[in-house]
Scaffold this motif. Sequence first.
Motif, short mmCIF file in Angstrom:
data_model
loop_
_atom_site.label_atom_id
_atom_site.label_comp_id
_atom_site.label_asym_id
_atom_site.label_seq_id
_atom_site.Cartn_x
_atom_site.Cartn_y
_atom_site.Cartn_z
N ASN A 122 43.10 33.51 31.70
CA ASN A 122 43.83 32.44 31.20
C ASN A 122 43.19 32.02 29.68
OD1 ASN A 122 45.71 31.40 32.99
ND2 ASN A 122 43.65 31.04 34.36
N LYS A 158 47.62 26.53 33.87
CA LYS A 158 47.12 27.92 34.08
C LYS A 158 48.27 28.90 34.20
CE LYS A 158 42.64 26.73 35.61
NZ LYS A 158 41.68 27.08 36.63
N TYR A 161 46.04 32.77 38.41
CA TYR A 161 45.36 32.11 39.57
C TYR A 161 45.02 33.02 40.58
CZ TYR A 161 49.20 32.20 42.52
OH TYR A 161 50.15 32.58 43.14
#
Length: 170
Positions: A122, A158, A161
């Motif tokens: 990210n 984000k 994940y």
Amino acid sequence: MSWMDAQNYCREHFTDLAIPRNLSENEKIRAVIPAGVYGWISLFRTTWKWSGGPMYVFQRWIGGQPDGGTGTCGATKFDRSGYWADWSCDIRKPFICHHDSVPFTKQVVKVKLVGNSALDLNDPAVLENLQEELKQKVRENGVDAEIRLSWKKQVDGKIFYQEKEEEDQK
């Protein structure tokens, strides 16, 4: 032409039937179709959407329309300030086409990265690098057009994940 013939004509010679996405675009169509005449636009009913995709927020239906009857294609009439009505698709009407100067295709792709890396996926620099690598891969596979990639953010902001490990099945 009928709605389907008009759509085919527009797709062959331009991009599609006109899609008024806001009042300004609706008024541009209004300036071309004579007052009092209904003209086809790109609207049709499955769940009332544009032939090129989903329904936009902008809507300009005549009161009581769509009425759920047999009309499954959208037309606009400009003696009622450019309001829309549903009509049977096989009726012959004038129409307006629109043209995107650069045709494009939008495709959503889910990416799963596999490996044991401490790399923060990210991180903006990492995301930019991944985008460039993906663009290069697409070009290597024969796409010669301009490529624009963007990331879809999750609710938490984000993009990537970590998947939760699945419990062993017995």
